[in-house]
Enzyme design. Sequence first.
Site, PDB file in Angstrom:
ATOM      1  N   LYS A  42       0.829  -1.195   0.000  1.00 46.58           N
ATOM      2  CA  LYS A  42       0.000   0.000   0.000  1.00 46.58           C
ATOM      3  C   LYS A  42       0.864   1.246   0.000  1.00 46.58           C
ATOM      4  O   LYS A  42       0.443   2.323  -0.398  1.00 46.58           O
ATOM      5  CB  LYS A  42      -0.877   0.027   1.257  1.00 46.58           C
ATOM      6  CG  LYS A  42      -1.785  -1.141   1.447  1.00 46.58           C
ATOM      7  CD  LYS A  42      -2.501  -1.055   2.807  1.00 46.58           C
ATOM      8  CE  LYS A  42      -3.377  -2.263   3.071  1.00 46.58           C
ATOM      9  NZ  LYS A  42      -3.898  -2.248   4.458  1.00 46.58           N
ATOM     10  N   GLY A  43       2.084   1.092   0.458  1.00 44.19           N
ATOM     11  CA  GLY A  43       2.921   2.241   0.790  1.00 44.19           C
ATOM     12  C   GLY A  43       3.211   3.208  -0.331  1.00 44.19           C
ATOM     13  O   GLY A  43       3.323   4.402  -0.113  1.00 44.19           O
ATOM     14  N   GLU A  98       8.100   2.365  -5.814  1.00 45.09           N
ATOM     15  CA  GLU A  98       8.240   1.916  -4.425  1.00 45.09           C
ATOM     16  C   GLU A  98       8.249   3.107  -3.482  1.00 45.09           C
ATOM     17  O   GLU A  98       8.623   4.217  -3.878  1.00 45.09           O
ATOM     18  CB  GLU A  98       9.572   1.159  -4.250  1.00 45.09           C
ATOM     19  CG  GLU A  98       9.476  -0.336  -4.472  1.00 45.09           C
ATOM     20  CD  GLU A  98       8.694  -1.053  -3.383  1.00 45.09           C
ATOM     21  OE1 GLU A  98       8.190  -0.416  -2.436  1.00 45.09           O
ATOM     22  OE2 GLU A  98       8.582  -2.282  -3.480  1.00 45.09           O
ATOM     23  N   ASP A  99       7.838   2.876  -2.239  1.00 42.95           N
ATOM     24  CA  ASP A  99       7.982   3.919  -1.227  1.00 42.95           C
ATOM     25  C   ASP A  99       9.404   3.906  -0.670  1.00 42.95           C
ATOM     26  O   ASP A  99      10.026   4.952  -0.515  1.00 42.95           O
ATOM     27  CB  ASP A  99       6.936   3.779  -0.118  1.00 42.95           C
ATOM     28  CG  ASP A  99       6.825   2.378   0.460  1.00 42.95           C
ATOM     29  OD1 ASP A  99       7.504   1.442  -0.049  1.00 42.95           O
ATOM     30  OD2 ASP A  99       6.053   2.179   1.411  1.00 42.95           O
ATOM     31  N   ASP A 102      14.665  -1.144   1.013  1.00 43.15           N
ATOM     32  CA  ASP A 102      15.527  -1.416   2.163  1.00 43.15           C
ATOM     33  C   ASP A 102      16.376  -2.659   1.917  1.00 43.15           C
ATOM     34  O   ASP A 102      17.471  -2.546   1.406  1.00 43.15           O
ATOM     35  CB  ASP A 102      14.746  -1.443   3.491  1.00 43.15           C
ATOM     36  CG  ASP A 102      13.392  -2.122   3.370  1.00 43.15           C
ATOM     37  OD1 ASP A 102      13.307  -3.207   2.770  1.00 43.15           O
ATOM     38  OD2 ASP A 102      12.423  -1.564   3.898  1.00 43.15           O
ATOM     39  N   LYS A 130      16.993   3.238   1.531  1.00 44.33           N
ATOM     40  CA  LYS A 130      17.794   2.959   2.738  1.00 44.33           C
ATOM     41  C   LYS A 130      18.915   2.020   2.299  1.00 44.33           C
ATOM     42  O   LYS A 130      18.854   0.807   2.515  1.00 44.33           O
ATOM     43  CB  LYS A 130      16.934   2.281   3.808  1.00 44.33           C
ATOM     44  CG  LYS A 130      15.875   3.149   4.430  1.00 44.33           C
ATOM     45  CD  LYS A 130      15.206   2.373   5.574  1.00 44.33           C
ATOM     46  CE  LYS A 130      14.207   3.229   6.324  1.00 44.33           C
ATOM     47  NZ  LYS A 130      13.619   2.480   7.464  1.00 44.33           N
ATOM     48  N   PHE A 151      13.607   4.775  11.446  1.00 43.35           N
ATOM     49  CA  PHE A 151      12.253   4.280  11.177  1.00 43.35           C
ATOM     50  C   PHE A 151      11.376   5.457  10.789  1.00 43.35           C
ATOM     51  O   PHE A 151      11.104   6.332  11.602  1.00 43.35           O
ATOM     52  CB  PHE A 151      11.668   3.561  12.395  1.00 43.35           C
ATOM     53  CG  PHE A 151      10.402   2.831  12.064  1.00 43.35           C
ATOM     54  CD1 PHE A 151      10.458   1.561  11.499  1.00 43.35           C
ATOM     55  CD2 PHE A 151       9.169   3.424  12.268  1.00 43.35           C
ATOM     56  CE1 PHE A 151       9.287   0.887  11.153  1.00 43.35           C
ATOM     57  CE2 PHE A 151       7.994   2.758  11.916  1.00 43.35           C
ATOM     58  CZ  PHE A 151       8.054   1.491  11.368  1.00 43.35           C
ATOM     59  N   VAL A 152      10.966   5.495   9.537  1.00 42.92           N
ATOM     60  CA  VAL A 152      10.229   6.646   9.019  1.00 42.92           C
ATOM     61  C   VAL A 152       8.773   6.308   8.739  1.00 42.92           C
ATOM     62  O   VAL A 152       8.421   5.175   8.426  1.00 42.92           O
ATOM     63  CB  VAL A 152      10.888   7.221   7.745  1.00 42.92           C
ATOM     64  CG1 VAL A 152      12.191   7.922   8.087  1.00 42.92           C
ATOM     65  CG2 VAL A 152      11.121   6.143   6.692  1.00 42.92           C
ATOM     66  N   ARG A 164       0.248   6.798   7.481  1.00 46.16           N
ATOM     67  CA  ARG A 164       0.487   6.820   6.034  1.00 46.16           C
ATOM     68  C   ARG A 164       0.113   8.174   5.433  1.00 46.16           C
ATOM     69  O   ARG A 164       0.713   8.618   4.457  1.00 46.16           O
ATOM     70  CB  ARG A 164      -0.372   5.765   5.317  1.00 46.16           C
ATOM     71  CG  ARG A 164       0.078   4.345   5.505  1.00 46.16           C
ATOM     72  CD  ARG A 164      -0.671   3.450   4.519  1.00 46.16           C
ATOM     73  NE  ARG A 164      -0.607   2.051   4.918  1.00 46.16           N
ATOM     74  CZ  ARG A 164       0.422   1.241   4.654  1.00 46.16           C
ATOM     75  NH1 ARG A 164       1.474   1.716   4.011  1.00 46.16           N
ATOM     76  NH2 ARG A 164       0.397  -0.014   5.038  1.00 46.16           N
TER      77      ARG A 164
END
Length: 173
Positions: A42-43, A98-99, A102, A130, A151-152, A164
Site C-alpha cells: 500500500k505504501g 516503491e515507497d 531497504d 535505505k 524508522f520513518v 500513512r
Amino acid sequence: SMKDTIDVLLSEDVINTRIRELAAQIDADYAGESVTLLCTLKGAVFFACELAKRITIPVFMEFIQTASYEGTQSTGTVSMKLDIPEEDVAGKHLIIIEDVIDTGRTLSVVKEMMLKRNPASLKVCTLLDKHECRVVPFEGDYIGFTIGNEFVVGYGLDFDQKYRNLPYVGVIR
C-alpha cells in the site's frame, strides 16, 4: 492513548520539489513514449499518484501487492497478494514505484518476475532508499532521497498501518 512524537525528516515542500525533478527526468527519458507505473501497495500509492500528476507523457497505472515472509525462518519467499496479467506488462515501458527500498529482497524478486513477462523496458523508482539496509545487491534507477536506517512514517509509510496519510516523511522518536 500515547501520542508518538514525530520529527519532520523531509517536508512536503522538499518532497514535492524532488518529485517534480523525478517526473521531468522520466519525461525526458521516455519522450515520445508512454509509461506504465507499477505501484506496490500500500505504501507507494501516495508517491505514485503525486509522481503521475507531474509526468506529462501518457501514464498508465497498475497495482501489485506482495506478501513477504522475512521472519527468523525466512526463506526470502515472496508471494503475490495482488498481481497483474502478463499482457499488461508485455511490450510496456514499466516503472516499478516503491515507497522505500531497504533489504532489496522483495523488489529483486518482483523485478525478475516482471522481466520474465517481456516489458519493453523496466526501471525502478523509489521515494526513499535505505541503501545501508541491503541484504541483496539492488540499485534503483530513480531515487527520491537516500536516507539512513531510521524508522520513518508518512507519505505512505506506516507504523502499524498508522501515519500513512502524513504529508511529509517523519521519524518516530
